[in-house]
Design a protein around this motif. Structure first.
Motif, short mmCIF file in Angstrom:
data_model
loop_
_atom_site.label_atom_id
_atom_site.label_comp_id
_atom_site.label_asym_id
_atom_site.label_seq_id
_atom_site.Cartn_x
_atom_site.Cartn_y
_atom_site.Cartn_z
N ARG A 68 0.85 -1.20 0.00
CA ARG A 68 0.00 0.00 0.00
C ARG A 68 0.88 1.25 0.00
NH1 ARG A 68 -3.95 1.72 5.03
NH2 ARG A 68 -5.05 3.47 4.02
N GLU A 69 0.61 2.17 -0.90
CA GLU A 69 1.42 3.38 -0.99
C GLU A 69 0.96 4.37 0.08
OE1 GLU A 69 2.97 6.64 -4.27
OE2 GLU A 69 1.90 4.86 -4.93
N CYS A 73 -1.74 8.27 1.26
CA CYS A 73 -2.88 8.15 2.15
C CYS A 73 -3.27 9.52 2.73
CB CYS A 73 -2.54 7.22 3.32
SG CYS A 73 -2.37 5.49 2.86
#
Length: 220
Positions: A68-69, A73
């Motif tokens: 997940r980058e 976020c």
């Protein structure tokens, strides 16, 4: 667990005197183990830790956590990630002055259950504090004891990743090596990143990342 791609951190980017805290590089970190990030003052090691842990957003590049980058976020998503999966030890202990040592550990716990209190007591004892010191406020503890309380606070939630920035700087050699022994034990099924300028405490790490002038100079 962490995949860092072309990461850079530039301060004063809108001036002619840009400061490259991180100069643009790739790095992969394991899912578990004790990782030492070492380098002289100003080498970028703390900035790297802050970017990996989402406390800072890099100027360029990306940080992937379990695919997940996290650099993309939202603020509340990063905050939730830090709360649920990360633990932090900073150079300053940042204890709440009017709380006891035990309460300072439990302030990071998800609840005030009996199990949380038992975990807090276990970590404090392992780190060398006696039960009579559990009730003392930071002003009544030494600097080294306060730092060990902060380390217990970082681990009380059993986070998947512990980020420790110079965790042994205020400790004598005996307590410093005891802390590293505890972090090593904790890293058997979790990831622990220790930022330091003291190579002597990294004798039992699983991976060493050496930094110089904002770049990774060696990984071993």
């Amino acid at each position: 667990m962490f995949e860092i791609k072309n990461i850079s951190m530039i301060y004063d980017s809108d001036t002619d005197e840009k400061l490259y805290a991180l100069g643009g590089f790739d790095l992969e970190l394991p899912d578990t183990g004790l990782v030492g990030i070492i380098g002289p003052s100003g080498s970028g090691k703390s900035t790297l830790m802050y970017c990996i842990s989402t406390l800072k957003k890099p100027t360029e590049g990306s940080v992937l956590y379990n695919g997940r980058e996290v650099t993309e976020c939202k603020d509340d998503e990063r905050e939730k990630l830090r709360r649920q999966e990360f633990g932090f030890v900073f150079q300053k202990h940042y204890l709440v002055p009017y709380m006891s040592a035990m309460d300072n550990v439990l302030v990071a716990a998800r609840d005030r259950s009996k199990e949380a209190s038992e975990r807090a007591a276990e970590f404090l004892k392992k780190l060398g504090l006696s039960e009579r010191e559990f009730g003392k406020r930071p002003a009544k503890l030494s600097g080294g004891q306060c730092q060990r309380v902060a380390i217990a606070r970082a681990m009380v939630n059993n986070p998947k990743v512990v980020f420790a920035d110079e965790p042994t700087a205020s400790l004598d050699h005996e307590n410093a090596f005891n802390v590293m022994k505890i972090l090593k034990e904790y890293s058997k099924d979790r990831l622990v990143l220790v930022v330091t300028h003291d190579r002597s405490i990294l004798t039992d790490v699983d991976m060493t990342v050496e930094m110089w002038d904002g770049m990774v100079s060696k990984v071993s």
